[in-house]
Design a protein around this motif. Structure first.
Motif, PDB file in Angstrom:
ATOM      1  N   ASN A 189       0.805  -1.231   0.000  1.00 34.47           N
ATOM      2  CA  ASN A 189       0.000   0.000   0.000  1.00 34.47           C
ATOM      3  C   ASN A 189       0.832   1.271   0.000  1.00 34.47           C
ATOM      4  O   ASN A 189       0.288   2.359   0.189  1.00 34.47           O
ATOM      5  CB  ASN A 189      -0.908   0.018   1.237  1.00 34.47           C
ATOM      6  N   THR A 190       2.146   1.158  -0.208  1.00 31.32           N
ATOM      7  CA  THR A 190       3.002   2.338  -0.063  1.00 31.32           C
ATOM      8  C   THR A 190       3.124   3.172  -1.337  1.00 31.32           C
ATOM      9  O   THR A 190       3.406   4.366  -1.259  1.00 31.32           O
ATOM     10  CB  THR A 190       4.415   1.940   0.391  1.00 31.32           C
ATOM     11  N   ASP A 191       2.927   2.566  -2.504  1.00 29.59           N
ATOM     12  CA  ASP A 191       3.153   3.299  -3.757  1.00 29.59           C
ATOM     13  C   ASP A 191       2.253   4.519  -3.863  1.00 29.59           C
ATOM     14  O   ASP A 191       2.695   5.612  -4.246  1.00 29.59           O
ATOM     15  CB  ASP A 191       2.928   2.388  -4.961  1.00 29.59           C
ATOM     16  N   GLU A 192       0.983   4.336  -3.535  1.00 30.38           N
ATOM     17  CA  GLU A 192       0.033   5.448  -3.652  1.00 30.38           C
ATOM     18  C   GLU A 192       0.386   6.561  -2.672  1.00 30.38           C
ATOM     19  O   GLU A 192       0.291   7.749  -2.996  1.00 30.38           O
ATOM     20  CB  GLU A 192      -1.386   4.946  -3.412  1.00 30.38           C
ATOM     21  N   LEU A 193       0.834   6.178  -1.467  1.00 30.98           N
ATOM     22  CA  LEU A 193       1.267   7.170  -0.486  1.00 30.98           C
ATOM     23  C   LEU A 193       2.434   7.986  -1.011  1.00 30.98           C
ATOM     24  O   LEU A 193       2.430   9.226  -0.950  1.00 30.98           O
ATOM     25  CB  LEU A 193       1.662   6.467   0.820  1.00 30.98           C
ATOM     26  N   ILE A 194       3.442   7.312  -1.539  1.00 32.31           N
ATOM     27  CA  ILE A 194       4.630   8.007  -2.043  1.00 32.31           C
ATOM     28  C   ILE A 194       4.278   8.908  -3.222  1.00 32.31           C
ATOM     29  O   ILE A 194       4.788  10.024  -3.359  1.00 32.31           O
ATOM     30  CB  ILE A 194       5.717   6.996  -2.440  1.00 32.31           C
ATOM     31  N   GLN A 195       3.372   8.453  -4.078  1.00 36.05           N
ATOM     32  CA  GLN A 195       2.936   9.288  -5.205  1.00 36.05           C
ATOM     33  C   GLN A 195       2.232  10.548  -4.719  1.00 36.05           C
ATOM     34  O   GLN A 195       2.466  11.648  -5.243  1.00 36.05           O
ATOM     35  CB  GLN A 195       2.005   8.492  -6.125  1.00 36.05           C
ATOM     36  N   ASN A 196       1.374  10.401  -3.728  1.00 34.77           N
ATOM     37  CA  ASN A 196       0.663  11.570  -3.206  1.00 34.77           C
ATOM     38  C   ASN A 196       1.624  12.559  -2.557  1.00 34.77           C
ATOM     39  O   ASN A 196       1.513  13.766  -2.762  1.00 34.77           O
ATOM     40  CB  ASN A 196      -0.403  11.129  -2.197  1.00 34.77           C
ATOM     41  N   ILE A 197       2.579  12.051  -1.791  1.00 35.38           N
ATOM     42  CA  ILE A 197       3.564  12.915  -1.153  1.00 35.38           C
ATOM     43  C   ILE A 197       4.405  13.635  -2.197  1.00 35.38           C
ATOM     44  O   ILE A 197       4.700  14.823  -2.063  1.00 35.38           O
ATOM     45  CB  ILE A 197       4.466  12.083  -0.218  1.00 35.38           C
ATOM     46  N   GLY A 198       4.783  12.906  -3.246  1.00 39.37           N
ATOM     47  CA  GLY A 198       5.653  13.473  -4.265  1.00 39.37           C
ATOM     48  C   GLY A 198       4.947  14.283  -5.322  1.00 39.37           C
ATOM     49  O   GLY A 198       5.594  14.847  -6.217  1.00 39.37           O
ATOM     50  N   GLY A 199       3.618  14.347  -5.264  1.00 35.01           N
ATOM     51  CA  GLY A 199       2.884  15.126  -6.253  1.00 35.01           C
ATOM     52  C   GLY A 199       2.784  14.454  -7.600  1.00 35.01           C
ATOM     53  O   GLY A 199       2.524  15.111  -8.613  1.00 35.01           O
ATOM     54  N   THR A 200       2.974  13.129  -7.659  1.00 39.63           N
ATOM     55  CA  THR A 200       2.918  12.411  -8.931  1.00 39.63           C
ATOM     56  C   THR A 200       1.690  11.523  -9.051  1.00 39.63           C
ATOM     57  O   THR A 200       1.551  10.813 -10.036  1.00 39.63           O
ATOM     58  CB  THR A 200       4.183  11.554  -9.116  1.00 39.63           C
ATOM     59  N   ALA A 201       0.815  11.535  -8.052  1.00 39.82           N
ATOM     60  CA  ALA A 201      -0.380  10.686  -8.105  1.00 39.82           C
ATOM     61  C   ALA A 201      -1.319  11.177  -9.207  1.00 39.82           C
ATOM     62  O   ALA A 201      -1.670  12.361  -9.252  1.00 39.82           O
ATOM     63  CB  ALA A 201      -1.100  10.687  -6.770  1.00 39.82           C
ATOM     64  N   PRO A 202      -1.743  10.304 -10.109  1.00 31.44           N
ATOM     65  CA  PRO A 202      -2.649  10.733 -11.175  1.00 31.44           C
ATOM     66  C   PRO A 202      -4.084  10.826 -10.679  1.00 31.44           C
ATOM     67  O   PRO A 202      -4.454  10.222  -9.665  1.00 31.44           O
ATOM     68  CB  PRO A 202      -2.506   9.613 -12.212  1.00 31.44           C
ATOM     69  N   ALA A 203      -4.873  11.599 -11.390  1.00 32.50           N
ATOM     70  CA  ALA A 203      -6.317  11.619 -11.168  1.00 32.50           C
ATOM     71  C   ALA A 203      -6.915  10.507 -12.014  1.00 32.50           C
ATOM     72  O   ALA A 203      -6.836  10.529 -13.237  1.00 32.50           O
ATOM     73  CB  ALA A 203      -6.893  12.967 -11.565  1.00 32.50           C
ATOM     74  N   LEU A 204      -7.479   9.506 -11.348  1.00 29.79           N
ATOM     75  CA  LEU A 204      -8.054   8.366 -12.055  1.00 29.79           C
ATOM     76  C   LEU A 204      -9.538   8.594 -12.307  1.00 29.79           C
ATOM     77  O   LEU A 204     -10.231   9.208 -11.512  1.00 29.79           O
ATOM     78  CB  LEU A 204      -7.853   7.090 -11.235  1.00 29.79           C
ATOM     79  N   GLY A 205     -10.023   8.056 -13.417  1.00 29.03           N
ATOM     80  CA  GLY A 205     -11.449   8.152 -13.727  1.00 29.03           C
ATOM     81  C   GLY A 205     -11.743   9.291 -14.676  1.00 29.03           C
ATOM     82  O   GLY A 205     -11.040   9.511 -15.658  1.00 29.03           O
ATOM     83  N   LEU A 206     -12.788  10.052 -14.368  1.00 26.70           N
ATOM     84  CA  LEU A 206     -13.217  11.129 -15.257  1.00 26.70           C
ATOM     85  C   LEU A 206     -12.394  12.394 -15.066  1.00 26.70           C
ATOM     86  O   LEU A 206     -12.299  13.213 -15.978  1.00 26.70           O
ATOM     87  CB  LEU A 206     -14.702  11.448 -15.034  1.00 26.70           C
ATOM     88  N   GLY A 207     -11.845  12.582 -13.854  1.00 21.58           N
ATOM     89  CA  GLY A 207     -11.085  13.801 -13.585  1.00 21.58           C
ATOM     90  C   GLY A 207     -11.981  14.964 -13.215  1.00 21.58           C
ATOM     91  O   GLY A 207     -11.808  16.074 -13.722  1.00 21.58           O
ATOM     92  N   ILE A 208     -12.952  14.708 -12.329  1.00 22.99           N
ATOM     93  CA  ILE A 208     -13.842  15.777 -11.888  1.00 22.99           C
ATOM     94  C   ILE A 208     -13.985  15.715 -10.375  1.00 22.99           C
ATOM     95  O   ILE A 208     -13.769  14.684  -9.747  1.00 22.99           O
ATOM     96  CB  ILE A 208     -15.250  15.682 -12.523  1.00 22.99           C
ATOM     97  N   VAL A 209     -14.363  16.854  -9.816  1.00 23.82           N
ATOM     98  CA  VAL A 209     -14.815  16.927  -8.427  1.00 23.82           C
ATOM     99  C   VAL A 209     -16.278  17.334  -8.486  1.00 23.82           C
ATOM    100  O   VAL A 209     -16.630  18.298  -9.160  1.00 23.82           O
ATOM    101  CB  VAL A 209     -14.006  17.957  -7.610  1.00 23.82           C
ATOM    102  N   VAL A 210     -17.151  16.577  -7.796  1.00 22.54           N
ATOM    103  CA  VAL A 210     -18.575  16.886  -7.835  1.00 22.54           C
ATOM    104  C   VAL A 210     -19.064  17.277  -6.453  1.00 22.54           C
ATOM    105  O   VAL A 210     -18.484  16.900  -5.434  1.00 22.54           O
ATOM    106  CB  VAL A 210     -19.405  15.695  -8.365  1.00 22.54           C
ATOM    107  N   VAL A 211     -20.123  18.045  -6.409  1.00 21.15           N
ATOM    108  CA  VAL A 211     -20.750  18.452  -5.159  1.00 21.15           C
ATOM    109  C   VAL A 211     -22.239  18.168  -5.264  1.00 21.15           C
ATOM    110  O   VAL A 211     -22.792  18.049  -6.357  1.00 21.15           O
ATOM    111  CB  VAL A 211     -20.518  19.954  -4.860  1.00 21.15           C
ATOM    112  N   ALA A 212     -22.856  18.033  -4.112  1.00 19.41           N
ATOM    113  CA  ALA A 212     -24.299  17.798  -4.055  1.00 19.41           C
ATOM    114  C   ALA A 212     -24.910  18.817  -3.106  1.00 19.41           C
ATOM    115  O   ALA A 212     -25.134  18.528  -1.934  1.00 19.41           O
ATOM    116  CB  ALA A 212     -24.592  16.376  -3.588  1.00 19.41           C
ATOM    117  N   PRO A 213     -25.149  20.038  -3.570  1.00 21.92           N
ATOM    118  CA  PRO A 213     -25.742  21.058  -2.696  1.00 21.92           C
ATOM    119  C   PRO A 213     -27.103  20.619  -2.181  1.00 21.92           C
ATOM    120  O   PRO A 213     -27.876  19.963  -2.889  1.00 21.92           O
ATOM    121  CB  PRO A 213     -25.865  22.279  -3.622  1.00 21.92           C
ATOM    122  N   THR A 214     -27.401  20.959  -0.945  1.00 18.52           N
ATOM    123  CA  THR A 214     -28.701  20.634  -0.357  1.00 18.52           C
ATOM    124  C   THR A 214     -29.825  21.202  -1.221  1.00 18.52           C
ATOM    125  O   THR A 214     -29.800  22.358  -1.621  1.00 18.52           O
ATOM    126  CB  THR A 214     -28.794  21.203   1.063  1.00 18.52           C
TER     127      THR A 214
END
Length: 494
Positions: free
Chosen positions: A179-204
């Motif tokens: 489980n360390t690869d993803e941690l190291i990628q996030n720390i190093g700024g190299t983790a990719p955005a997987l999937g569609l590449g969006i952030v969604v919100v659900a306002p009340t």
């Protein structure tokens, strides 16, 4: 207006246990090596993570171990516990830590089908070296008794996990080798955005999900999705009124996106209200550290992460170039967006801050100095850099954590920027990683930001914006970001 953020599902895997740092073989209290110790602070009381066992609880005299079973993971356990006891930002009692771990081992054995497991808990003394020897003896006796039912790796990893869980701290966590690869990628700024590449919100009060952000270069970006577009259906199935978790899994394609898989989504366009069916192939998009644009006569700079110090020279050059271009464009001010920013390194935060503020005491922290003594430390600006001298506004929310909080709080503390948005995650600490002999990793909080250098327990809980701003559905449906709109208006008013 209540928001539900799905960043962890649709953009990045946001590991709450990961924070910052390079990859040292031993943990170091980084601020103590680089900054000035302040006036002598009051002593911090030692944390008692769990109440002691009742006084009538038997404290057995440990029996000698045999040579039939030799612990193979003792070096992993020892490295983790020594780092936790010697380098955590708050003093921990070795007696308490080791007792917690043995209780955790007993619970682990019970959870794995062993009825009333016998795990001897000796009378620890509080001496780290002596307590380690007592723990190792108890651990070995337990392993001898149950090794045919539970493998040692499970037992050792469960022991370390018990210790890190016991501190209940946002950035202290244990990561097994797989489980360390993803941690190291996030720390190093190299983790990719997987999937569609969006952030969604659900306002009340809204129907469906609304796109709050599209990652540049992502499948969603290439498909023409925009902020404010409403997702109404996935794969021919309406998600209006659907449980949010179920809807998000449909978008992701399960618990984790698989690049190359396709999905058809129904969207209602912002502004026009036009409904469209769009087929998108999920992908893997590299997220850049900086995203810059010009909005009218105001600059906009998103900082997605504060990568580790190995990349610092190139990052400084890139940040200086971005700020130089904005200066040439004669911007009236700059909006810095830290929403979703939660990974990186203390040194990178320090270097980036120095481009906006030149002063001592950018942050005051509690931690251990190079001699292991608890003290107050301070972050000072790095000299010899060009400072961007235009008004600043900073955007934060509940997904801004750790390095994002350090950066925004320092600017607020020095009155160098006005903060807009929602209160941050509440993880105003810095961490470092300890690599184990088997390549597992302990991510360990080594300092936290405080208010008063004479009171080491005066911790900052979270960053409270100068102006709290909710996401407004009416603006979102027009393709506008209410937090950004407030920040732009502030710059224009100056």
């Amino acid at each position: 207006m209540k928001l539900i953020w799905l960043t962890s599902l649709l953009l990045l895997s946001l590991l709450l246990g990961a924070c910052n740092a390079s990859s040292p073989s031993v943990v170091t209290a980084t601020p103590a090596q680089k900054d000035t110790a302040l006036t002598q602070a009051a002593a911090i009381p030692t944390i008692t993570l769990l109440p002691p066992l009742p006084t009538n609880t038997p404290r057995p005299t440990l029996q000698p171990t045999s040579s039939s079973v030799k612990p193979m993971k003792a070096d992993v356990v020892k490295t983790a516990f020594q780092a936790l006891i010697s380098s955590y930002f708050y003093p921990l009692s070795s007696a308490n830590v080791y007792e917690i771990v043995l209780r955790g081992i007993k619970n682990y054995l019970q959870d794995n089908g062993i009825n009333d497991p016998q795990v001897p808990i000796p009378d620890f003394t509080g001496d780290p070296n002596g307590d380690w020897q007592l723990f190792l003896q108890s651990y070995t006796l337990t392993l001898e008794k149950y090794h045919n039912q539970i493998g040692e790796e499970q037992l050792a990893y469960g022991a370390v996990q018990s210790a890190t869980d016991s501190v209940s701290e946002c950035r202290t966590g244990f990561y097994r080798p797989a489980n360390t690869d993803e941690l190291i990628q996030n720390i190093g700024g190299t983790a990719p955005a997987l999937g569609l590449g969006i952030v969604v919100v659900a306002p009340t009060g809204s129907e469906g999900l609304y796109i709050d952000r599209v990652v540049p270069g992502s499948p969603a970006d290439k498909a023409g999705l925009k902020t404010g577009d409403s997702i109404r259906g996935v794969g021919g199935q309406s998600i209006v009124g659907m449980n949010l978790g179920t809807a998000s899994r449909l978008l992701v394609g399960g618990d984790k996106p698989i690049p190359g898989t396709q999905v058809t989504i129904e969207i209602k366009r912002a502004m026009t209200g036009k409904t469209e069916q769009i087929q998108i192939t999920r992908g893997s998009t590299q997220v850049q550290t900086f995203e810059r644009q010009l909005i009218g006569n105001v600059g906009y700079l998103r900082i997605n992460n504060f990568p580790n110090r190995i990349q610092l020279t190139d990052l400084n050059r890139e940040l200086d170039s971005n700020l130089s271009e904005l200066t040439k464009q004669n911007v009236k001010g700059l909006v810095i967006d830290l929403r979703g920013t939660r990974y990186g390194n203390y040194s990178t935060v320090n270097s980036f801050l120095s481009r906006f503020v030149q002063d001592n005491g950018l942050l005051v922290m509690s931690g251990r100095n190079s001699q292991g003594k608890f003290t107050a430390l301070q972050m000072n600006s790095m000299p010899g850099v060009t400072v961007f001298n235009k008004p600043l506004a900073v955007l934060v929310d509940g997904t801004t954590a750790a390095e994002g909080e350090l950066f925004s709080y320092a600017l607020q503390l020095k009155k160098a920027a006005r903060i807009f948005g929602q209160p941050t995650a509440g993880c105003v600490v810095g961490s470092d990683i300890v690599r184990m002999p088997d390549n597992s990793i302990l991510n360990l909080a080594v300092f936290r930001v405080i208010q008063d250098p004479t009171q080491l327990d005066s911790a900052i809980a979270r960053v409270i914006p100068d102006e709290v701003v909710d996401m407004e559905l009416a603006l979102l449906e027009q393709g506008k970001d209410s937090l950004l709109e407030k920040a732009l208006a502030y710059i224009q008013s100056l």
